[in-house]
Design an enzyme around this catalytic site. Structure first.
Site, mmCIF file in Angstrom:
data_model
loop_
_atom_site.group_PDB
_atom_site.id
_atom_site.type_symbol
_atom_site.label_atom_id
_atom_site.label_comp_id
_atom_site.label_asym_id
_atom_site.label_seq_id
_atom_site.Cartn_x
_atom_site.Cartn_y
_atom_site.Cartn_z
ATOM 1 N N GLY A 116 -15.187 -6.935 -112.022
ATOM 2 C CA GLY A 116 -14.660 -7.457 -110.764
ATOM 3 C C GLY A 116 -15.214 -6.668 -109.595
ATOM 4 O O GLY A 116 -14.641 -5.657 -109.202
ATOM 5 N N LYS A 176 8.943 -8.157 -103.380
ATOM 6 C CA LYS A 176 7.802 -9.071 -103.497
ATOM 7 C C LYS A 176 8.288 -10.443 -103.076
ATOM 8 O O LYS A 176 9.476 -10.754 -103.216
ATOM 9 C CB LYS A 176 7.333 -9.148 -104.955
ATOM 10 N N GLY A 219 -15.159 -6.791 -106.399
ATOM 11 C CA GLY A 219 -14.539 -7.265 -105.155
ATOM 12 C C GLY A 219 -14.105 -6.092 -104.304
ATOM 13 O O GLY A 219 -14.710 -5.012 -104.329
#
Ligand code: NAD
Length: 368
Positions: free
Chosen positions: A177, A77, A179
């Protein structure tokens, strides 16, 4: 002195790299956690305030997610410190400088994450030849547009429902959510006969026990409006999404939305986790004790990374969907069977599965 090895355990992290290019104002951290299964894959987050510890935790989550999905990749990451809404030319300069700075870190393949997108990955690939989640013009599969993660979540639900004798026809679904993840899982579940009885975005909750029109809500969001702009349904505050009675409650927004102080409000039977770490450990344990079946994030929401890895190997959208379907169904079954046998949390079973795969890969490596 700060203990630089405070996150270290038998799995990693192999390297934590601090990057500073004062001439362009770039400050970034890249964490290469574990590369036993292959080069580390993980998103580039652009945010003003992510700590090295958080970056490490996100990298470790990718180690488990990639291993559980059976991908030939380890976990990594990175974080670029900055406001993702900065002017585009400035963002391009910073992202390109970051890509140049990690050009020699051959065992890290960046992907999009919060604050970065396909265009950013196009710049990264242009600088150093390695990135996934690319624009379709250069061979990318638009994973959010096609709903790769939502498709995987629906496959996960299709397996998990048999563990609680739930019929998908008429099953009541709530999505927190609406999205990229939330709207597509609602769409795929509606295609299987489930009924969306509640959905939320930052503007509030929309509820209708008789069922909401998923296609109409997707069109509404695509036109830049909020769920509350829909003419039908009950308009409630965003937080009221927790109180809607349902069979399947899907978190697809932010981390830590279900905690010890609000977990008692959920009235559901199944929680496939779309968002990453949507429950605190205490809340997840409380749900388990109440008999709510929770399928942990890194098993249920792996559709996106699977799609991106197929893209990286030059595969097609069809191949990506086939792999997502097969892998998520198999893993959901394995984890829930193991959890039922051991009476432990599904997350503990999922971790065991991922750890076994990483340990097995580590035995093939000279430096473990
Ligand atoms: P997105 O930005 O497209 O959608 C997030 C939605 O959540 C938006 O509609 C936003 O309005 C809503 N939201 C934010 N805060 C909210 C709140 N407090 N209450 C109600 N709604 C709220 O993001 P996404 O790509 O759909 O990702 C959602 C979650 O899933 C994130 O946690 C992400 O890390 C995780 N995830 C995404 C993918 C992927 O493929 N996109 C893959 C794995 C995990």
């Amino acid at each position: 002195m700060e203990d630089m090895f405070r996150f270290s355990d038998e799995f990693g992290p192999a390297r934590i790299i601090h990057i500073h290019r004062p001439s362009v104002g770039l400050k970034a951290i890249a964490v290469i956690d574990n590369t036993a299964c292959g080069p580390s894959v993980g998103g580039v987050r652009m945010a003003p305030d992510v700590s090295a510890e958080e970056c490490f935790r996100l990298a470790r989550a990718m180690t488990w997610k990639n291993a559980a999905a059976g991908l030939p990749y380890g976990g990594g990451k990175s974080v670029i410190f900055g406001d993702p809404r900065m002017p585009l030319d400035r963002k391009e300069q910073i992202v390109r400088a970051f890509a140049g700075a990690i050009a020699d870190i051959a065992d890290y393949i960046p992907g999009p994450d919060m604050g970065t997108d396909e265009l950013c990955m196009g710049w990264v690939k242009d600088e150093n030849g390695r990135a996934l989640g690319l624009p379709s013009a250069i061979g990318g599969i638009p994973l959010d547009e096609i709903g790769a993660t939502g498709f995987g979540l629906a496959a996960c639900v299709d397996v998990a429902r048999s563990f609680i004798n739930l019929d998908l026809k008429g099953a009541r679904v709530v999505v927190q959510g609406f999205g990229a993840v939330g709207k597509h899982v609602a769409r795929f579940l509606a295609e299987k006969g489930a009924v969306l009885v509640g959905a939320s975005d930052t503007g509030g909750t929309l509820a209708d026990p008789a069922g909401l029109d998923v296609a109409a809500l997707i069109a509404l969001k695509a036109s830049g409006q909020r769920l509350h702009d829909h003419p039908r349904g009950q308009k409630l505050p965003a937080d009221a999404i927790l109180d809607i009675e349902c069979d399947i409650w899907i978190p697809a927004a932010r981390p830590d939305v279900v905690r010890a102080d609000n977990v008692g409000r959920l009235k559901t039977r199944l929680m496939p986790q779309g968002a990453n770490i949507p429950c605190t450990p205490e809340a997840e344990k409380a749900l388990h004790e109440r008999g709510v079946l929770v399928v942990p994030d890194f098993i249920a929401n792996a559709g996106g990374v699977i799609c991106a890895s197929i893209e990286y190997r030059g595969g097609t959208q069809r191949a990506a969907f086939d792999y997502i379907d097969e892998r998520i169904r198999t893993n959901t079954r394995l984890v829930l069977e193991d959890s039922r046998r051991s009476k432990g949390l599904p997350r503990a079973a999922a971790l065991m599965l991922a750890e076994q795969r990483v340990r097995a890969a580590m035995t093939t490596r000279r430096w473990r």
